[in-house]
Design a protein around this motif. Sequence first.
Motif, PDB file in Angstrom:
ATOM      1  N   GLN A 217       0.843  -1.201   0.000  1.00 41.02           N
ATOM      2  CA  GLN A 217       0.000   0.000   0.000  1.00 41.02           C
ATOM      3  C   GLN A 217       0.876   1.249   0.000  1.00 41.02           C
ATOM      4  OE1 GLN A 217      -2.580  -0.409   3.435  1.00 41.02           O
ATOM      5  NE2 GLN A 217      -4.252  -1.206   2.192  1.00 41.02           N
ATOM      6  N   ILE A 218       0.374   2.304  -0.621  1.00 37.25           N
ATOM      7  CA  ILE A 218       1.086   3.583  -0.605  1.00 37.25           C
ATOM      8  C   ILE A 218       0.871   4.250   0.746  1.00 37.25           C
ATOM      9  CG2 ILE A 218       1.285   5.869  -1.665  1.00 37.25           C
ATOM     10  CD1 ILE A 218       2.297   3.591  -3.420  1.00 37.25           C
ATOM     11  N   PHE A 219       1.952   4.637   1.379  1.00 41.69           N
ATOM     12  CA  PHE A 219       1.922   5.245   2.703  1.00 41.69           C
ATOM     13  C   PHE A 219       1.118   6.541   2.663  1.00 41.69           C
ATOM     14  CE2 PHE A 219       4.707   7.230   6.252  1.00 41.69           C
ATOM     15  CZ  PHE A 219       3.858   6.747   7.233  1.00 41.69           C
ATOM     16  N   VAL A 220       0.049   6.630   3.445  1.00 39.56           N
ATOM     17  CA  VAL A 220      -0.856   7.784   3.374  1.00 39.56           C
ATOM     18  C   VAL A 220      -0.185   9.085   3.785  1.00 39.56           C
ATOM     19  CG1 VAL A 220      -2.963   6.429   3.690  1.00 39.56           C
ATOM     20  CG2 VAL A 220      -1.760   7.326   5.698  1.00 39.56           C
ATOM     21  N   MET A 221       0.918   8.998   4.530  1.00 39.18           N
ATOM     22  CA  MET A 221       1.550  10.217   5.029  1.00 39.18           C
ATOM     23  C   MET A 221       2.469  10.898   4.026  1.00 39.18           C
ATOM     24  SD  MET A 221       2.240   9.672   9.063  1.00 39.18           S
ATOM     25  CE  MET A 221       0.842   9.417  10.185  1.00 39.18           C
ATOM     26  N   ASP A 222       2.858  10.181   2.968  1.00 36.07           N
ATOM     27  CA  ASP A 222       3.643  10.869   1.934  1.00 36.07           C
ATOM     28  C   ASP A 222       3.080  10.671   0.528  1.00 36.07           C
ATOM     29  OD1 ASP A 222       4.582   8.393   0.991  1.00 36.07           O
ATOM     30  OD2 ASP A 222       6.482   8.540   2.054  1.00 36.07           O
ATOM     31  N   GLY A 223       2.187   9.681   0.367  1.00 36.34           N
ATOM     32  CA  GLY A 223       1.528   9.487  -0.918  1.00 36.34           C
ATOM     33  C   GLY A 223       2.437   9.013  -2.029  1.00 36.34           C
ATOM     34  N   GLU A 224       3.649   8.558  -1.689  1.00 37.29           N
ATOM     35  CA  GLU A 224       4.619   8.168  -2.712  1.00 37.29           C
ATOM     36  C   GLU A 224       5.176   6.759  -2.500  1.00 37.29           C
ATOM     37  OE1 GLU A 224       7.644  11.139  -2.727  1.00 37.29           O
ATOM     38  OE2 GLU A 224       6.307  12.738  -3.416  1.00 37.29           O
ATOM     39  N   ARG A 225       5.692   6.508  -1.300  1.00 39.37           N
ATOM     40  CA  ARG A 225       6.360   5.233  -1.023  1.00 39.37           C
ATOM     41  C   ARG A 225       5.369   4.172  -0.544  1.00 39.37           C
ATOM     42  NH1 ARG A 225      10.515   6.772   3.462  1.00 39.37           N
ATOM     43  NH2 ARG A 225       8.679   7.947   4.152  1.00 39.37           N
ATOM     44  N   THR A 226       5.702   2.915  -0.842  1.00 43.72           N
ATOM     45  CA  THR A 226       4.932   1.819  -0.249  1.00 43.72           C
ATOM     46  C   THR A 226       5.397   1.637   1.200  1.00 43.72           C
ATOM     47  OG1 THR A 226       6.531   0.117  -0.889  1.00 43.72           O
ATOM     48  CG2 THR A 226       4.777   0.639  -2.478  1.00 43.72           C
ATOM     49  N   ILE A 227       4.613   0.931   1.991  1.00 47.38           N
ATOM     50  CA  ILE A 227       5.015   0.639   3.369  1.00 47.38           C
ATOM     51  C   ILE A 227       6.330  -0.145   3.366  1.00 47.38           C
ATOM     52  CG2 ILE A 227       4.413  -0.616   5.476  1.00 47.38           C
ATOM     53  CD1 ILE A 227       2.830   1.972   5.091  1.00 47.38           C
ATOM     54  N   GLU A 228       6.484  -1.023   2.416  1.00 47.24           N
ATOM     55  CA  GLU A 228       7.713  -1.799   2.252  1.00 47.24           C
ATOM     56  C   GLU A 228       8.912  -0.867   2.093  1.00 47.24           C
ATOM     57  OE1 GLU A 228       7.636  -6.124   0.124  1.00 47.24           O
ATOM     58  OE2 GLU A 228       7.457  -4.369  -1.184  1.00 47.24           O
ATOM     59  N   GLN A 229       8.744   0.151   1.244  1.00 47.82           N
ATOM     60  CA  GLN A 229       9.821   1.110   1.003  1.00 47.82           C
ATOM     61  C   GLN A 229      10.084   1.985   2.229  1.00 47.82           C
ATOM     62  OE1 GLN A 229       7.980   2.891  -2.452  1.00 47.82           O
ATOM     63  NE2 GLN A 229       9.276   1.747  -3.875  1.00 47.82           N
ATOM     64  N   VAL A 230       9.016   2.337   2.947  1.00 52.43           N
ATOM     65  CA  VAL A 230       9.165   3.144   4.169  1.00 52.43           C
ATOM     66  C   VAL A 230      10.024   2.395   5.184  1.00 52.43           C
ATOM     67  CG1 VAL A 230       7.935   4.071   6.183  1.00 52.43           C
ATOM     68  CG2 VAL A 230       7.016   4.434   3.891  1.00 52.43           C
ATOM     69  N   LEU A 231       9.746   1.101   5.368  1.00 53.68           N
ATOM     70  CA  LEU A 231      10.511   0.292   6.315  1.00 53.68           C
ATOM     71  C   LEU A 231      11.975   0.175   5.893  1.00 53.68           C
ATOM     72  CD1 LEU A 231       7.920  -2.562   6.911  1.00 53.68           C
ATOM     73  CD2 LEU A 231       8.612  -0.836   8.575  1.00 53.68           C
ATOM     74  N   GLU A 232      12.203   0.032   4.605  1.00 53.05           N
ATOM     75  CA  GLU A 232      13.579  -0.063   4.090  1.00 53.05           C
ATOM     76  C   GLU A 232      14.326   1.248   4.312  1.00 53.05           C
ATOM     77  OE1 GLU A 232      15.939  -0.998  -0.110  1.00 53.05           O
ATOM     78  OE2 GLU A 232      13.808  -1.514   0.083  1.00 53.05           O
ATOM     79  N   ASP A 233      13.672   2.374   3.994  1.00 50.65           N
ATOM     80  CA  ASP A 233      14.300   3.690   4.155  1.00 50.65           C
ATOM     81  C   ASP A 233      14.598   3.988   5.621  1.00 50.65           C
ATOM     82  OD1 ASP A 233      14.099   4.023   1.443  1.00 50.65           O
ATOM     83  OD2 ASP A 233      12.372   5.379   1.523  1.00 50.65           O
ATOM     84  N   GLU A 234      13.630   3.695   6.489  1.00 52.28           N
ATOM     85  CA  GLU A 234      13.817   3.971   7.916  1.00 52.28           C
ATOM     86  C   GLU A 234      14.883   3.053   8.513  1.00 52.28           C
ATOM     87  OE1 GLU A 234      12.503   6.451   9.761  1.00 52.28           O
ATOM     88  OE2 GLU A 234      11.764   7.164   7.833  1.00 52.28           O
ATOM     89  N   GLY A 235      14.964   1.828   8.004  1.00 48.00           N
ATOM     90  CA  GLY A 235      15.988   0.908   8.465  1.00 48.00           C
ATOM     91  C   GLY A 235      17.377   1.437   8.147  1.00 48.00           C
ATOM     92  N   LYS A 236      17.555   1.968   6.959  1.00 45.91           N
ATOM     93  CA  LYS A 236      18.843   2.544   6.576  1.00 45.91           C
ATOM     94  C   LYS A 236      19.174   3.751   7.435  1.00 45.91           C
ATOM     95  CE  LYS A 236      18.672   1.022   1.740  1.00 45.91           C
ATOM     96  NZ  LYS A 236      18.489   1.454   0.323  1.00 45.91           N
ATOM     97  N   LEU A 238      18.180   4.378  10.463  1.00 48.11           N
ATOM     98  CA  LEU A 238      18.419   4.005  11.863  1.00 48.11           C
ATOM     99  C   LEU A 238      19.554   2.994  12.024  1.00 48.11           C
ATOM    100  CD1 LEU A 238      14.725   3.676  13.144  1.00 48.11           C
ATOM    101  CD2 LEU A 238      16.296   5.595  13.455  1.00 48.11           C
ATOM    102  N   GLY A 239      20.088   2.520  10.903  1.00 44.68           N
ATOM    103  CA  GLY A 239      21.234   1.626  10.963  1.00 44.68           C
ATOM    104  C   GLY A 239      20.917   0.192  11.335  1.00 44.68           C
ATOM    105  N   ALA A 240      19.674  -0.234  11.118  1.00 49.61           N
ATOM    106  CA  ALA A 240      19.291  -1.621  11.427  1.00 49.61           C
ATOM    107  C   ALA A 240      18.065  -2.006  10.617  1.00 49.61           C
ATOM    108  CB  ALA A 240      18.997  -1.781  12.913  1.00 49.61           C
ATOM    109  N   ASP A 241      17.997  -3.259  10.193  1.00 53.39           N
ATOM    110  CA  ASP A 241      16.834  -3.732   9.443  1.00 53.39           C
ATOM    111  C   ASP A 241      15.583  -3.645  10.310  1.00 53.39           C
ATOM    112  OD1 ASP A 241      18.391  -4.308   7.263  1.00 53.39           O
ATOM    113  OD2 ASP A 241      18.607  -6.439   7.758  1.00 53.39           O
ATOM    114  N   ILE A 242      14.460  -3.316   9.678  1.00 54.44           N
ATOM    115  CA  ILE A 242      13.174  -3.256  10.378  1.00 54.44           C
ATOM    116  C   ILE A 242      12.199  -4.171   9.657  1.00 54.44           C
ATOM    117  CG2 ILE A 242      11.262  -1.801  11.167  1.00 54.44           C
ATOM    118  CD1 ILE A 242      13.163   0.598  10.970  1.00 54.44           C
ATOM    119  N   LYS A 243      11.639  -5.110  10.399  1.00 55.38           N
ATOM    120  CA  LYS A 243      10.657  -6.033   9.823  1.00 55.38           C
ATOM    121  C   LYS A 243       9.311  -5.851  10.513  1.00 55.38           C
ATOM    122  CE  LYS A 243       9.776 -10.930   8.893  1.00 55.38           C
ATOM    123  NZ  LYS A 243      10.256 -12.318   9.105  1.00 55.38           N
TER     124      LYS A 243
END
Length: 273
Positions: A217-236, A238-243
Amino acid sequence: MDAAIDWLRTKGIAKADKKASRVAAEGLVAASTSGTKGVVVEVNSETDFVARNEIFQAAVAKIALLGLSVVDTASLAEAKMDGGKSVTEFLTELVGKIGEKMSFRRMEKLEVSQGVVSSYIHNAAAEDMGRIGVLIALESSADTAKLDELGKKIAMHVAATSPLANTVADLDQAIVSKEREMLKAEALESGKPESIVDKMVEGRMQKFFKESVLATQIFVMDGERTIEQVLEDEGKALGADIKLTGFVRMAVGEGIEKKEENFAEEVAAAVKG
């Protein structure tokens, strides 16, 4: 004193029995979290008036907190409240004080080995309780405060979009089959050859998966990234994988067949008790 307590308890149970056939489709959903675990519970009442009652709200808060120490709905129903009463017994006696049918309906629990379980309440009636409750489980070694901030944002997204599952693999196959059948029936109505229809259905199914599954799903707070992409970006960042290992979205009264009443009738019913 003991005889008086027994009498009061009997009166409460008698009232509960009298109201047992009534439909309790209102009430509250409440969340309680503690680090790596969290629960969301639903406690029902007959009217929204009771959901705004401070005594009822206090009871719901206690039930949600108690949920952290048990494993499922059945065990929470039997868990002991103040004075040694089970949750079920506690609510039965509360009927005598409030005058409406009340019942504990369900509990969902999420837990991670490391990371956080975050919560969000939509249409809050009081702290940590309202009409819709969401839990998000994030498995990660990243900073827990940052993870919780992210978890709450994703929980708000889930409250808004109501995804059917976390990933495509998690989708109920009965739902997938029904959707495919409906899409094929619609496509056949166009009169196109079956070979073309099959391609049309597959294309529409991919759209269905993208819109129905949280990960895509497209993240409602930015209208661009998928939730999958949000988790990947935030993981980078914060310096750790997020699942995201799981989520729960619970709304008051969903799935309960409710008798329709107009406002005047609802008020009259509440006055009569």
